[in-house]
Design an enzyme around this catalytic site. Sequence first.
Site, mmCIF file in Angstrom:
data_model
loop_
_atom_site.group_PDB
_atom_site.id
_atom_site.type_symbol
_atom_site.label_atom_id
_atom_site.label_comp_id
_atom_site.label_asym_id
_atom_site.label_seq_id
_atom_site.Cartn_x
_atom_site.Cartn_y
_atom_site.Cartn_z
ATOM 1 N N SER A 16 0.839 -1.207 0.000
ATOM 2 C CA SER A 16 0.000 0.000 0.000
ATOM 3 C C SER A 16 0.869 1.250 0.000
ATOM 4 C CB SER A 16 -0.860 0.007 1.260
ATOM 5 O OG SER A 16 -0.006 -0.035 2.398
ATOM 6 N N TYR A 47 -4.020 0.024 4.207
ATOM 7 C CA TYR A 47 -4.709 -1.255 4.029
ATOM 8 C C TYR A 47 -5.267 -1.801 5.342
ATOM 9 C CZ TYR A 47 -3.547 -2.375 -0.858
ATOM 10 O OH TYR A 47 -3.482 -2.429 -2.224
ATOM 11 N N GLY A 48 -4.621 -1.432 6.431
ATOM 12 C CA GLY A 48 -5.036 -1.953 7.733
ATOM 13 C C GLY A 48 -6.412 -1.481 8.165
ATOM 14 N N CYS A 79 3.312 -7.141 1.900
ATOM 15 C CA CYS A 79 2.355 -6.533 2.825
ATOM 16 C C CYS A 79 1.646 -7.659 3.573
ATOM 17 C CB CYS A 79 1.348 -5.730 2.008
ATOM 18 S SG CYS A 79 -0.053 -5.134 2.968
ATOM 19 N N ASN A 80 1.774 -7.644 4.893
ATOM 20 C CA ASN A 80 1.125 -8.694 5.695
ATOM 21 C C ASN A 80 -0.390 -8.587 5.620
ATOM 22 O OD1 ASN A 80 3.404 -9.910 7.767
ATOM 23 N ND2 ASN A 80 3.853 -7.823 7.146
ATOM 24 N N THR A 188 5.138 -4.713 7.105
ATOM 25 C CA THR A 188 6.412 -4.450 6.427
ATOM 26 C C THR A 188 6.888 -3.003 6.599
ATOM 27 O OG1 THR A 188 5.174 -4.084 4.386
ATOM 28 C CG2 THR A 188 6.117 -6.282 4.729
HETATM 29 N N1 DGL Z 1 2.762 -2.615 4.897
HETATM 30 C C1 DGL Z 1 1.528 -3.203 5.193
HETATM 31 C C2 DGL Z 1 1.617 -4.483 5.982
HETATM 32 O O1 DGL Z 1 2.621 -5.153 5.934
HETATM 33 C C3 DGL Z 1 0.267 -2.430 5.401
HETATM 34 C C4 DGL Z 1 0.238 -1.040 5.895
HETATM 35 C C5 DGL Z 1 -1.125 -0.404 5.673
HETATM 36 O O2 DGL Z 1 -1.381 0.040 4.541
HETATM 37 O O3 DGL Z 1 -1.934 -0.383 6.635
HETATM 38 O O4 DGL Z 1 0.688 -4.886 6.609
#
Ligand code: DGL
Length: 271
Positions: A16, A47-48, A79-80, A188
């Site tokens: 994201s 994304y969260g 991205c997790n 990440t």
């Molecule tokens: N970097 C992302 C992750 O590993 C998400 C961050 C986000 O957009 O909330 O979850």
Amino acid sequence: MEHSANSIPKVLIFDSGVGGLSVYQQIQARYPQLDYLYLFDNEAYPYGELPEQVLIERVVKLVTHIVIKQGIDIVVIACNTASTIVLPHLRKTLNIPVVGVVPAIKPAAALSKKAIGLIATPATIKRPYTHNLISQFSADVEVKLLGSTRLVMMAEEKLRGETVNLNELKETLRPLVNKIDVAVLGCTHFPLLKPEIQQVFGLGVTLIDSGEAIAMRIGAVLQVEPQKNKQYNKKYYSIYSSAAPWEGAALNKGLEHFSFSPVEILQFQDA
Ligand code: DGL
């Protein structure tokens, strides 16, 4: 995976925001001979905070579009938050390898003698996928959960040259301070704040992320050898999903450190 001797495999790194750069850094350090393209879905960041169905549809649509348009050989969902939900959908749609990143609970459980802190986005903390990982690999060690979008934003700000406010970071991490011996950076974005997070927890807490494991996985899938000490001096492209890059000039400066040229805007009508 087979690729002809004169074609350099092209790796798509997707997140994201800037978090995927922490994964890219590990992959690129090991395999500088590969070509990289970075795709930010800044339009839907963070994304969260996104409903699951919206996230699945966006990621499949955007990634598929770029894979076809750019002739990508392997996709890294760096991205997790996305990986814990979209990987099966992407793998059904694409006919190239898709590698994801999920919280490193297994190595953390092997190390911890006290308790583990899992720091991730609010969405990752809630996912059944995450809870399955915990019951599968950490049945004997307690995992304390901390979901934070503010931490994601602090990493974005740091990459744009802003100083991290240590008091704010301390306040955010307070529920875990003095309560854990291992912290899993399950987003990440968080390895980008590693020195500051380490400072808050102290050296008695081991920080674990999934970057190195992902890098090794890429090498295994592509069947390429590490070329750690070779210099290639390549410049890579990065693409934004929306025409409103957040503090674009500052971001481009940050990207330069990672060998990326200034970010380009995806023509959304093409997507
Ligand atoms: N970097 C992302 C992750 O590993 C998400 C961050 C986000 O957009 O909330 O979850």
